[in-house]
Design a protein around this motif. Structure first.
Motif, PDB file in Angstrom:
ATOM      1  N   SER A 186       0.854  -1.181   0.000  1.00 12.46           N
ATOM      2  CA  SER A 186       0.000   0.000   0.000  1.00 12.46           C
ATOM      3  C   SER A 186       0.887   1.227   0.000  1.00 12.46           C
ATOM      4  O   SER A 186       2.025   1.192   0.449  1.00 12.46           O
ATOM      5  N   ILE A 187       0.352   2.290  -0.550  1.00 13.33           N
ATOM      6  CA  ILE A 187       1.002   3.593  -0.506  1.00 13.33           C
ATOM      7  C   ILE A 187       0.119   4.461   0.376  1.00 13.33           C
ATOM      8  O   ILE A 187      -1.075   4.625   0.101  1.00 13.33           O
ATOM      9  N   GLU A 188       0.691   4.938   1.465  1.00 13.39           N
ATOM     10  CA  GLU A 188      -0.049   5.727   2.442  1.00 13.39           C
ATOM     11  C   GLU A 188       0.449   7.168   2.408  1.00 13.39           C
ATOM     12  O   GLU A 188       1.544   7.440   1.929  1.00 13.39           O
ATOM     13  N   TYR A 189      -0.344   8.053   2.975  1.00 12.79           N
ATOM     14  CA  TYR A 189      -0.018   9.483   2.989  1.00 12.79           C
ATOM     15  C   TYR A 189      -0.124   9.992   4.418  1.00 12.79           C
ATOM     16  O   TYR A 189      -1.086   9.679   5.123  1.00 12.79           O
ATOM     17  N   GLY A 190       0.875  10.754   4.843  1.00 13.65           N
ATOM     18  CA  GLY A 190       0.855  11.306   6.194  1.00 13.65           C
ATOM     19  C   GLY A 190       2.245  11.310   6.797  1.00 13.65           C
ATOM     20  O   GLY A 190       3.243  11.361   6.090  1.00 13.65           O
ATOM     21  N   ALA A 191       2.284  11.232   8.122  1.00 14.35           N
ATOM     22  CA  ALA A 191       3.551  11.215   8.856  1.00 14.35           C
ATOM     23  C   ALA A 191       4.050   9.777   8.947  1.00 14.35           C
ATOM     24  O   ALA A 191       3.386   8.938   9.545  1.00 14.35           O
ATOM     25  N   PRO A 192       5.207   9.467   8.358  1.00 10.31           N
ATOM     26  CA  PRO A 192       5.696   8.086   8.330  1.00 10.31           C
ATOM     27  C   PRO A 192       5.768   7.425   9.701  1.00 10.31           C
ATOM     28  O   PRO A 192       5.442   6.245   9.834  1.00 10.31           O
ATOM     29  N   LYS A 193       6.179   8.159  10.712  1.00 11.81           N
ATOM     30  CA  LYS A 193       6.330   7.557  12.041  1.00 11.81           C
ATOM     31  C   LYS A 193       5.034   6.919  12.515  1.00 11.81           C
ATOM     32  O   LYS A 193       5.013   5.752  12.909  1.00 11.81           O
ATOM     33  N   SER A 194       3.952   7.662  12.514  1.00 12.12           N
ATOM     34  CA  SER A 194       2.689   7.126  13.046  1.00 12.12           C
ATOM     35  C   SER A 194       2.035   6.137  12.090  1.00 12.12           C
ATOM     36  O   SER A 194       1.411   5.163  12.525  1.00 12.12           O
ATOM     37  N   VAL A 195       2.182   6.353  10.788  1.00 17.59           N
ATOM     38  CA  VAL A 195       1.600   5.410   9.819  1.00 17.59           C
ATOM     39  C   VAL A 195       2.236   4.033   9.979  1.00 17.59           C
ATOM     40  O   VAL A 195       1.544   3.017  10.008  1.00 17.59           O
ATOM     41  N   ILE A 196       3.574   3.990  10.125  1.00 16.23           N
ATOM     42  CA  ILE A 196       4.296   2.720  10.221  1.00 16.23           C
ATOM     43  C   ILE A 196       4.138   2.086  11.608  1.00 16.23           C
ATOM     44  O   ILE A 196       3.972   0.875  11.719  1.00 16.23           O
ATOM     45  N   ALA A 197       4.187   2.891  12.656  1.00 16.76           N
ATOM     46  CA  ALA A 197       4.142   2.346  14.013  1.00 16.76           C
ATOM     47  C   ALA A 197       2.737   1.970  14.457  1.00 16.76           C
ATOM     48  O   ALA A 197       2.561   1.013  15.213  1.00 16.76           O
ATOM     49  N   LYS A 198       1.730   2.709  13.992  1.00 22.16           N
ATOM     50  CA  LYS A 198       0.378   2.510  14.532  1.00 22.16           C
ATOM     51  C   LYS A 198      -0.679   2.185  13.476  1.00 22.16           C
ATOM     52  O   LYS A 198      -1.354   1.160  13.561  1.00 22.16           O
TER      53      LYS A 198
END
Length: 158
Positions: A87-99
Protein backbone atom coordinates in the motif's frame (compact mmCIF):
# COMPACT_ATOMS: atom_id res chain seq x y z
CA UNK A 1 7.08 -23.63 20.86
CA UNK A 2 8.60 -21.33 18.27
CA UNK A 3 7.18 -17.89 17.58
CA UNK A 4 5.57 -17.86 14.16
CA UNK A 5 4.70 -14.56 12.53
CA UNK A 6 1.70 -14.38 10.22
CA UNK A 7 1.55 -10.73 9.08
CA UNK A 8 4.86 -9.00 8.45
CA UNK A 9 5.15 -5.31 7.59
CA UNK A 10 8.17 -3.89 5.78
CA UNK A 11 8.28 -0.12 5.20
CA UNK A 12 10.18 0.77 2.03
CA UNK A 13 11.36 4.21 1.00
CA UNK A 14 13.87 3.55 -1.77
CA UNK A 15 16.86 3.52 0.59
CA UNK A 16 19.49 0.80 0.71
CA UNK A 17 18.55 0.04 4.33
CA UNK A 18 14.88 -0.45 3.40
CA UNK A 19 15.87 -2.76 0.55
CA UNK A 20 17.81 -4.94 3.00
CA UNK A 21 14.73 -5.09 5.24
CA UNK A 22 12.61 -6.05 2.21
CA UNK A 23 14.98 -8.89 1.24
CA UNK A 24 15.08 -10.25 4.78
CA UNK A 25 11.31 -9.78 5.04
CA UNK A 26 10.80 -12.03 2.01
CA UNK A 27 13.02 -14.71 3.59
CA UNK A 28 11.21 -14.54 6.95
CA UNK A 29 7.77 -14.59 5.29
CA UNK A 30 8.76 -17.69 3.31
CA UNK A 31 10.03 -19.46 6.46
CA UNK A 32 6.91 -18.55 8.45
CA UNK A 33 4.40 -19.07 5.62
CA UNK A 34 3.34 -15.49 6.35
CA UNK A 35 1.81 -12.60 4.47
CA UNK A 36 4.26 -9.84 3.63
CA UNK A 37 2.84 -6.32 3.49
CA UNK A 38 5.03 -3.60 2.01
CA UNK A 39 4.21 0.03 2.74
CA UNK A 40 5.56 3.25 1.30
CA UNK A 41 4.58 6.43 3.12
CA UNK A 42 4.46 9.69 1.20
CA UNK A 43 5.30 12.29 3.82
CA UNK A 44 2.78 14.98 2.96
CA UNK A 45 4.35 17.31 5.53
CA UNK A 46 7.34 17.65 3.19
CA UNK A 47 5.09 19.36 0.66
CA UNK A 48 3.45 21.82 3.06
CA UNK A 49 6.27 24.35 2.89
CA UNK A 50 6.43 24.52 -0.89
CA UNK A 51 4.70 27.68 -2.03
CA UNK A 52 3.91 26.36 -5.50
CA UNK A 53 2.57 23.06 -4.21
CA UNK A 54 0.34 21.21 -6.60
CA UNK A 55 -0.94 17.66 -6.70
CA UNK A 56 1.34 16.72 -9.59
CA UNK A 57 4.28 16.56 -7.16
CA UNK A 58 2.50 14.02 -4.97
CA UNK A 59 1.41 12.11 -8.08
CA UNK A 60 5.04 11.92 -9.28
CA UNK A 61 6.25 10.60 -5.93
CA UNK A 62 3.38 8.10 -5.84
CA UNK A 63 4.10 6.87 -9.37
CA UNK A 64 7.79 6.35 -8.57
CA UNK A 65 6.88 4.44 -5.40
CA UNK A 66 4.37 2.29 -7.32
CA UNK A 67 7.04 1.26 -9.86
CA UNK A 68 9.47 0.30 -7.08
CA UNK A 69 6.80 -1.64 -5.17
CA UNK A 70 5.63 -3.47 -8.31
CA UNK A 71 9.24 -4.59 -8.87
CA UNK A 72 9.51 -5.77 -5.25
CA UNK A 73 6.29 -7.79 -5.67
CA UNK A 74 7.58 -9.36 -8.88
CA UNK A 75 10.95 -10.24 -7.27
CA UNK A 76 9.27 -11.75 -4.19
CA UNK A 77 7.00 -13.91 -6.34
CA UNK A 78 10.01 -15.10 -8.32
CA UNK A 79 11.58 -16.10 -4.99
CA UNK A 80 8.48 -18.17 -4.20
CA UNK A 81 6.47 -15.82 -1.99
CA UNK A 82 2.90 -15.57 -3.25
CA UNK A 83 1.20 -13.87 -0.29
CA UNK A 84 2.54 -10.34 -0.71
CA UNK A 85 0.90 -6.98 -1.22
CA UNK A 86 1.60 -3.29 -0.77
CA UNK A 87 0.00 0.00 0.00
CA UNK A 88 1.00 3.59 -0.51
CA UNK A 89 -0.05 5.73 2.44
CA UNK A 90 -0.02 9.48 2.99
CA UNK A 91 0.86 11.31 6.19
CA UNK A 92 3.55 11.22 8.86
CA UNK A 93 5.70 8.09 8.33
CA UNK A 94 6.33 7.56 12.04
CA UNK A 95 2.69 7.13 13.05
CA UNK A 96 1.60 5.41 9.82
CA UNK A 97 4.30 2.72 10.22
CA UNK A 98 4.14 2.35 14.01
CA UNK A 99 0.38 2.51 14.53
CA UNK A 100 -1.99 2.98 11.58
CA UNK A 101 -0.97 0.19 9.20
CA UNK A 102 -0.20 -2.41 11.91
CA UNK A 103 -3.65 -1.91 13.46
CA UNK A 104 -5.42 -2.03 10.10
CA UNK A 105 -3.61 -5.18 8.90
CA UNK A 106 -3.17 -7.05 12.20
CA UNK A 107 0.64 -6.92 11.86
CA UNK A 108 2.63 -9.04 14.32
CA UNK A 109 6.15 -8.18 13.07
CA UNK A 110 7.58 -4.98 11.62
CA UNK A 111 10.91 -5.39 9.83
CA UNK A 112 12.47 -1.99 9.27
CA UNK A 113 15.82 -0.86 7.93
CA UNK A 114 18.29 0.79 10.29
CA UNK A 115 18.21 4.53 9.92
CA UNK A 116 20.23 6.16 7.19
CA UNK A 117 20.42 9.43 9.14
CA UNK A 118 23.57 10.72 10.77
CA UNK A 119 23.65 11.70 14.44
CA UNK A 120 22.83 15.37 13.82
CA UNK A 121 19.85 14.54 11.57
CA UNK A 122 18.51 12.07 14.15
CA UNK A 123 18.82 14.71 16.86
CA UNK A 124 17.00 17.35 14.82
CA UNK A 125 14.22 15.36 13.14
CA UNK A 126 14.28 11.99 14.87
CA UNK A 127 14.56 8.62 13.26
CA UNK A 128 11.47 6.82 11.99
CA UNK A 129 13.13 3.54 12.95
CA UNK A 130 13.80 4.76 16.49
CA UNK A 131 10.19 5.94 16.87
CA UNK A 132 8.77 2.67 15.55
CA UNK A 133 10.92 0.58 17.91
CA UNK A 134 9.73 2.67 20.88
CA UNK A 135 6.01 2.90 20.13
CA UNK A 136 4.82 0.00 17.96
CA UNK A 137 2.70 -2.63 19.67
CA UNK A 138 4.01 -5.36 17.32
CA UNK A 139 7.47 -6.89 17.52
CA UNK A 140 10.04 -4.81 15.63
CA UNK A 141 13.14 -6.19 13.99
CA UNK A 142 15.70 -3.59 12.90
CA UNK A 143 17.65 -4.90 9.91
CA UNK A 144 21.32 -3.97 10.05
CA UNK A 145 22.87 -6.81 8.03
CA UNK A 146 22.65 -8.29 4.56
CA UNK A 147 21.22 -11.73 3.74
CA UNK A 148 24.48 -13.37 4.85
CA UNK A 149 24.31 -11.47 8.19
CA UNK A 150 27.34 -9.42 7.31
CA UNK A 151 27.30 -5.77 8.36
CA UNK A 152 25.48 -3.83 5.67
CA UNK A 153 27.59 -1.44 3.69
CA UNK A 154 25.72 0.72 1.25
CA UNK A 155 27.50 0.40 -2.10
CA UNK A 156 26.37 3.94 -2.97
CA UNK A 157 28.13 5.37 0.09
CA UNK A 158 31.26 3.21 -0.14
Amino acid sequence: MLQQYKHILVPVDGSYEAELAYKKGVAVALRNNATLHLVHVVDTRAFQNISSFDTSMVEQVTETAKKTLDKYIEDAKTAGLQDIDYSIEYGAPKSVIAKDVPEKLNIDLIMIGATGLNAVERLLIGSVTEYVTRTASADVLVVRTDLDNNPATNPKKA
